[in-house]
Design a protein around this motif. Structure first.
Motif, PDB file in Angstrom:
ATOM      1  N   LYS A 434       0.844  -1.195   0.000  1.00  0.00           N
ATOM      2  CA  LYS A 434       0.000   0.000   0.000  1.00  0.00           C
ATOM      3  C   LYS A 434       0.881   1.248   0.000  1.00  0.00           C
ATOM      4  CE  LYS A 434      -3.699  -2.495   0.233  1.00  0.00           C
ATOM      5  NZ  LYS A 434      -4.537  -2.669  -0.978  1.00  0.00           N
ATOM      6  N   PHE A 435       0.681   2.082  -0.998  1.00  0.00           N
ATOM      7  CA  PHE A 435       1.523   3.274  -1.141  1.00  0.00           C
ATOM      8  C   PHE A 435       1.353   4.200   0.063  1.00  0.00           C
ATOM      9  CE2 PHE A 435       2.545   7.547  -2.565  1.00  0.00           C
ATOM     10  CZ  PHE A 435       3.796   7.343  -3.142  1.00  0.00           C
ATOM     11  N   ARG A 436       0.139   4.332   0.540  1.00  0.00           N
ATOM     12  CA  ARG A 436      -0.103   5.243   1.658  1.00  0.00           C
ATOM     13  C   ARG A 436       0.687   4.810   2.893  1.00  0.00           C
ATOM     14  NH1 ARG A 436      -6.230   6.776   2.879  1.00  0.00           N
ATOM     15  NH2 ARG A 436      -5.915   7.564   0.770  1.00  0.00           N
ATOM     16  N   ALA A 437       0.711   3.494   3.132  1.00  0.00           N
ATOM     17  CA  ALA A 437       1.458   2.991   4.292  1.00  0.00           C
ATOM     18  C   ALA A 437       2.961   3.210   4.117  1.00  0.00           C
ATOM     19  CB  ALA A 437       1.159   1.512   4.490  1.00  0.00           C
ATOM     20  N   LEU A 438       3.453   2.967   2.898  1.00  0.00           N
ATOM     21  CA  LEU A 438       4.881   3.148   2.658  1.00  0.00           C
ATOM     22  C   LEU A 438       5.279   4.622   2.694  1.00  0.00           C
ATOM     23  CD1 LEU A 438       5.438   0.533  -0.168  1.00  0.00           C
ATOM     24  CD2 LEU A 438       6.355   0.443   2.134  1.00  0.00           C
ATOM     25  N   ALA A 439       4.353   5.499   2.260  1.00  0.00           N
ATOM     26  CA  ALA A 439       4.649   6.933   2.282  1.00  0.00           C
ATOM     27  C   ALA A 439       4.897   7.426   3.702  1.00  0.00           C
ATOM     28  CB  ALA A 439       3.510   7.712   1.633  1.00  0.00           C
ATOM     29  N   LYS A 440       4.280   6.760   4.678  1.00  0.00           N
ATOM     30  CA  LYS A 440       4.496   7.138   6.073  1.00  0.00           C
ATOM     31  C   LYS A 440       5.898   6.768   6.544  1.00  0.00           C
ATOM     32  CE  LYS A 440      -0.402   6.638   7.286  1.00  0.00           C
ATOM     33  NZ  LYS A 440      -1.401   5.872   8.071  1.00  0.00           N
ATOM     34  N   GLN A 441       6.570   5.898   5.782  1.00  0.00           N
ATOM     35  CA  GLN A 441       7.933   5.483   6.139  1.00  0.00           C
ATOM     36  C   GLN A 441       8.969   6.111   5.217  1.00  0.00           C
ATOM     37  OE1 GLN A 441       7.110   1.077   6.024  1.00  0.00           O
ATOM     38  NE2 GLN A 441       8.182   1.148   7.988  1.00  0.00           N
ATOM     39  N   VAL A 442       8.616   7.232   4.623  1.00  0.00           N
ATOM     40  CA  VAL A 442       9.531   7.859   3.673  1.00  0.00           C
ATOM     41  C   VAL A 442      10.833   8.301   4.340  1.00  0.00           C
ATOM     42  CG1 VAL A 442       8.702  10.239   3.939  1.00  0.00           C
ATOM     43  CG2 VAL A 442       9.537   9.452   1.708  1.00  0.00           C
ATOM     44  N   TYR A 443      10.834   8.359   5.659  1.00  0.00           N
ATOM     45  CA  TYR A 443      12.062   8.693   6.388  1.00  0.00           C
ATOM     46  C   TYR A 443      13.157   7.653   6.144  1.00  0.00           C
ATOM     47  CZ  TYR A 443       9.794   5.396   9.579  1.00  0.00           C
ATOM     48  OH  TYR A 443       9.152   4.309  10.107  1.00  0.00           O
ATOM     49  N   LEU A 444      12.792   6.474   5.604  1.00  0.00           N
ATOM     50  CA  LEU A 444      13.803   5.461   5.337  1.00  0.00           C
ATOM     51  C   LEU A 444      14.729   5.860   4.179  1.00  0.00           C
ATOM     52  CD1 LEU A 444      11.724   2.190   5.841  1.00  0.00           C
ATOM     53  CD2 LEU A 444      13.443   3.162   7.350  1.00  0.00           C
ATOM     54  N   PHE A 445      14.341   6.894   3.432  1.00  0.00           N
ATOM     55  CA  PHE A 445      15.247   7.446   2.429  1.00  0.00           C
ATOM     56  C   PHE A 445      16.286   8.369   3.068  1.00  0.00           C
ATOM     57  CE2 PHE A 445      11.804   6.310  -0.525  1.00  0.00           C
ATOM     58  CZ  PHE A 445      12.545   5.757  -1.565  1.00  0.00           C
ATOM     59  N   ALA A 446      16.190   8.580   4.372  1.00  0.00           N
ATOM     60  CA  ALA A 446      17.076   9.522   5.063  1.00  0.00           C
ATOM     61  C   ALA A 446      18.561   9.218   4.862  1.00  0.00           C
ATOM     62  CB  ALA A 446      16.742   9.562   6.553  1.00  0.00           C
ATOM     63  N   PRO A 447      19.000   7.938   4.901  1.00  0.00           N
ATOM     64  CA  PRO A 447      20.445   7.701   4.703  1.00  0.00           C
ATOM     65  C   PRO A 447      20.965   8.246   3.378  1.00  0.00           C
ATOM     66  CG  PRO A 447      19.401   5.739   5.601  1.00  0.00           C
ATOM     67  CD  PRO A 447      18.295   6.702   5.277  1.00  0.00           C
ATOM     68  N   ILE A 448      20.197   8.064   2.286  1.00  0.00           N
ATOM     69  CA  ILE A 448      20.618   8.583   0.985  1.00  0.00           C
ATOM     70  C   ILE A 448      20.636  10.109   1.003  1.00  0.00           C
ATOM     71  CG2 ILE A 448      20.105   8.655  -1.477  1.00  0.00           C
ATOM     72  CD1 ILE A 448      20.888   5.915  -0.650  1.00  0.00           C
ATOM     73  N   LEU A 449      19.599  10.714   1.598  1.00  0.00           N
ATOM     74  CA  LEU A 449      19.517  12.173   1.641  1.00  0.00           C
ATOM     75  C   LEU A 449      20.641  12.757   2.490  1.00  0.00           C
ATOM     76  CD1 LEU A 449      15.651  12.644   2.009  1.00  0.00           C
ATOM     77  CD2 LEU A 449      17.052  12.985  -0.024  1.00  0.00           C
ATOM     78  N   ILE A 450      20.933  12.111   3.611  1.00  0.00           N
ATOM     79  CA  ILE A 450      22.018  12.583   4.481  1.00  0.00           C
ATOM     80  C   ILE A 450      23.348  12.523   3.735  1.00  0.00           C
ATOM     81  CG2 ILE A 450      23.392  11.930   6.508  1.00  0.00           C
ATOM     82  CD1 ILE A 450      20.717  11.283   7.900  1.00  0.00           C
ATOM     83  N   LEU A 451      23.564  11.457   2.970  1.00  0.00           N
ATOM     84  CA  LEU A 451      24.786  11.331   2.175  1.00  0.00           C
ATOM     85  C   LEU A 451      24.910  12.497   1.200  1.00  0.00           C
ATOM     86  CD1 LEU A 451      27.240   9.732   1.098  1.00  0.00           C
ATOM     87  CD2 LEU A 451      25.641   8.538  -0.418  1.00  0.00           C
ATOM     88  N   ILE A 452      23.830  12.776   0.467  1.00  0.00           N
ATOM     89  CA  ILE A 452      23.865  13.838  -0.542  1.00  0.00           C
ATOM     90  C   ILE A 452      24.090  15.201   0.112  1.00  0.00           C
ATOM     91  CG2 ILE A 452      22.503  15.033  -2.302  1.00  0.00           C
ATOM     92  CD1 ILE A 452      21.097  12.313  -2.805  1.00  0.00           C
ATOM     93  N   VAL A 453      23.321  15.472   1.176  1.00  0.00           N
ATOM     94  CA  VAL A 453      23.419  16.775   1.842  1.00  0.00           C
ATOM     95  C   VAL A 453      24.809  16.974   2.441  1.00  0.00           C
ATOM     96  CG1 VAL A 453      22.575  18.153   3.779  1.00  0.00           C
ATOM     97  CG2 VAL A 453      20.951  16.965   2.286  1.00  0.00           C
TER      98      VAL A 453
END
Length: 727
Positions: A434-453
């Protein structure tokens, strides 16, 4: 060893990517349980921890660090990977013949003599080398010949009399690990003096013998982990160092003695040079980052997110492969390895919605290979390029954005048009997360974002990678798969296992780079390239493309790029081509060799899963990744595609190149708002090439040709007219 508890059946239904993060066991990889298995796991974890600790907290002198990196990788590699395929059958042959044991005993005598001599050297001198150090015992300096003969006999024994059981260590491989330890002890001890005498008339016979053993071990482990292609190429270069005086033309050189050559090759001009510098820092760091994502099962989330977003669309699993495999390929940096992991999930699902087996495997291969050109990690390619060229990492990453976007757009258009052409559907939403459920866990992209930032804030690559690795562990605490001490230990263990192939490959590539540097053949080859091309840059680039692809066939990208850059890049730069453009050009084709017939490793890996014909699959993967063979010529003609130039010019070339990519996919797939015949496909191909070039006049011609095809399609080839023509 499991990193997390199993999911409940109800939860598993929502996790279509369950198992995609599981470790893939190679056919020659040992799986040992019990106390010995725990000890091997601990050695792997310590190997990774050594690197993380040294990079962040306690830097070592570069030579000592790299020698330890190579020596430790060799030792673990021989303990974990056999010379032949292994069997899970407990009845598989486990005993050697009498001749096998005699050869093994002779090999053991030589290896143990060399190891004892090195241990005695360290103990008797208190680890102090150089002037003023105590004189070691006489027998220490004679360790070389016994060690070399013993190692060669042991390698031969492992070939002729292999132990086939996956659950047991082979005594021959234990001896090879000890030989690697002896070589490392020698080079670490004499590192300060080797800086002065290696490759000169002052080199000692012991330097030569230690190096010969090291080269032999590197090539044997490379054969076990990456196949024969790189081993054969490296062996040819080694032979070339000695037969040069009898060769004609540009290949001729004055020749070198064994002592000078082998003492030179195990320095920072060869094995300990740029390739090992990269594998011992950036590569192992980002493999550890990938292992943390894998152990925390964040990688599963990435694939699940792609399925939730695109799995229901036409040809949904193929589009998931494009995004999910591209993302995972960016991190782990091995095309074929990524195909095996994510392809085991996406390929069967692509077949389920109607893709042919060879198309399913080809799409996965093209997406996984494309991951290595996807910033910010680029499968460690960005770091290798930065090391070789001296160009800032952030500049390389920014330059890679548009070419990567165009490549993945092309693959997306290819799979979408095939789905349209064959009227494919997506997976039922009931079978998808379910996309809605996974969207609530979008913080799991944080490692990639932290790397880029972190990278763009000015942090070093090592610091940014370490922060991202820590972030992967922290975000796991917000999921059912919290990373505790056991999971973190597993991640460090897994990172060592995943890194061994690249450690061996980069060291083997270092042998080639060392021969090129010593003989000067790279400079002469560049001169020949200039002469043949007669200052025609396009012709020179064509030759560079051919050499990069040929080198890359059967070789991992890191090795193919490092060797090609040493041989070809200087000539391209001397012709006036911008260094960044020249190196990007070579790197792209080194990557794309994984999907180029006749030796397309990524496509072959996918065909094994899809049960398709390997050659047909490689041809299909070449067709799907065709844009990658056009994009490098695009950024050669228009540097705005590498983010060089005013913003309005960048926007213009991106828009027109994207439309050109769309037209190219339409021509290849024969679908442009409906099926198109051969003549219209050729017109579309011409339109695509004009659009891709990026000039205002060429854009006008391309748009005119595309409009012509659309007009013919809408006015002359209507369903009614086609039906009348059939009467």
């Amino acid at each position: 060893m499991s990193a997390a508890t199993d999911q409940t059946p109800a939860a598993e239904k929502k996790n279509i990517a369950a198992g995609v993060d599981a470790e893939n066991i190679a056919s020659n990889q040992r799986v040992i349980s019990g106390a010995l298995g725990i000890a091997l796991s601990a050695l792997c974890a310590l190997y990774t921890l050594f690197h993380v600790w040294s990079m962040n907290l306690y830097p070592l002198e570069p030579w000592i660090y790299r020698i330890t990196h190579v020596g430790g990788g060799l030792a673990l590699g021989f303990l974990l990977f056999s010379a032949h395929m292994l069997s899970d059958d407990s009845n598989a042959p486990g005993r050697r013949s009498a001749l096998g044991w005699i050869m093994l005993a002779a090999g053991a005598a030589g290896v143990l003599y060399g190891l004892v001599a090195m241990l005695t050297l360290w103990v008797s001198t208190g680890g102090r080398s150089g002037f003023g150090a105590p004189q070691p015992p006489e027998f220490v300096l004679t360790f070389g010949i016994p060690l070399l003969v013993g190692t060669a006999l042991t390698v031969l024994t492992s070939w002729l009399f292999p132990a086939r059981r996956r659950s047991r260590l082979d005594p021959a491989d234990v001896l090879l690990a000890l030989a690697a330890l002896a070589v490392a002890l020698y080079f670490v001890y004499y590192a300060p003096m080797l800086r002065l005498r290696a490759g000169t008339g002052m080199a000692l016979p012991s330097d030569m013998y230690a190096s010969m053993v090291g080269v032999l071990l590197i090539l044997e482990l490379t054969r076990r982990l990456a196949g024969l292609a790189l081993v054969i190429i490296a062996a040819v270069f080694v032979v070339y160092a000695f037969v040069g005086p009898w060769l004609p033309g540009i290949l001729q050189h004055r020749g070198y003695s064994m002592q000078r050559f082998f003492s030179y090759i195990y320095t920072d001009n060869g094995i300990l040079g740029p390739t090992t510098a990269i594998s011992s820092t950036y590569i192992i760091l980002f493999i550890t980052f990938a292992a943390f994502l894998q152990a925390s099962r964040v990688g599963e989330y990435f694939v699940n997110f792609a399925f939730a977003a695109a799995g229901h669309t036409r040809g949904g699993p193929a589009k998931v492969a494009v995004f999910g495999s591209g993302l995972m390929g960016m991190i782990n940096g091995t095309s074929a390895g990524n195909v095996v992991s994510t392809g085991s999930l996406t390929i069967p699902l692509m077949k389920k919605v109607g893709y042919r087996p060879q198309s399913s495997a080809a799409i996965e291969a093209a997406a996984s290979s494309g991951g290595q050109i996807l910033p910010p990690i680029m499968g460690a390619g960005a770091f290798i390029m930065a090391e070789i060229t001296g160009i800032r990492y952030t500049e390389i990453v920014v330059a890679a954005i548009i070419p990567a976007l165009l490549y993945f757009l092309s693959v997306y258009f290819m799979v979408d048009k095939e789905a349209l052409k064959n009227n494919m559907k997506g997976l039922p939403r009931s079978e998808l997360p379910k996309f809605r459920a996974l969207a609530k866990q979008v913080y799991l992209f944080a490692p990639i974002l932290i790397l880029i930032v972190a990278l763009f804030m000015g942090y070093s690559v090592i610091r940014a990678g370490t922060l991202a690795m820590g972030a992967a562990a922290v975000v796991s605490w917000l999921t059912p798969f919290r990373m505790g001490p056991r999971a973190i230990f597993y991640a460090f263990e897994l990172a060592a296992r995943m890194s061994l192939q690249l450690v061996a490959v980069c060291a083997a590539a270092g042998v080639i780079v060392g021969v090129i540097a010593l003989t000067g053949v790279g400079t002469r080859f560049s001169s020949m390239l200039l002469a043949i091309a007669a200052q025609n840059q396009l012709l020179a680039l064509f030759f560079a493309m051919c050499v990069s692809i040929i080198l890359g066939m059967g070789m991992p990208t890191t090795a193919a790029y490092a060797v090609a850059a040493s041989v070809i890049a200087p000539g391209l730069i001397r012709m006036g081509i911008d260094p960044l453009t020249a190196h990007f050009f070579i790197f792209y084709f080194a990557v794309m060799s994984a999907i180029t017939p006749p030796v397309a490793l990524a496509a072959f890996a996918g065909s094994a899963i899809a049960q398709s014909d390997p050659m047909k699959t490689s041809v299909e993967s070449f067709k799907i990744g065709l844009a990658a063979f056009v994009v490098p010529f695009m950024f050669f003609y228009n540097s705005a595609l590498l983010m060089q130039g005013p913003w309005y010019e960048i926007v213009h070339v991106v828009a027109t190149a994207a439309l050109g990519i769309f037209l190219l996919a339409s021509a290849v797939q024969g679908w442009f708002f409906g099926r198109v015949g051969t003549v219209l496909r050729l017109i579309l191909l011409v339109a695509a090439l004009f659009m891709i070039q990026g000039g205002w006049m060429s854009d006008a011609i391309g748009l005119g040709a595309a409009a012509l095809v659309l007009t013919i399609k809408k006015t002359l080839l209507t369903p009614e007219r086609v039906a009348r023509g059939l009467d």
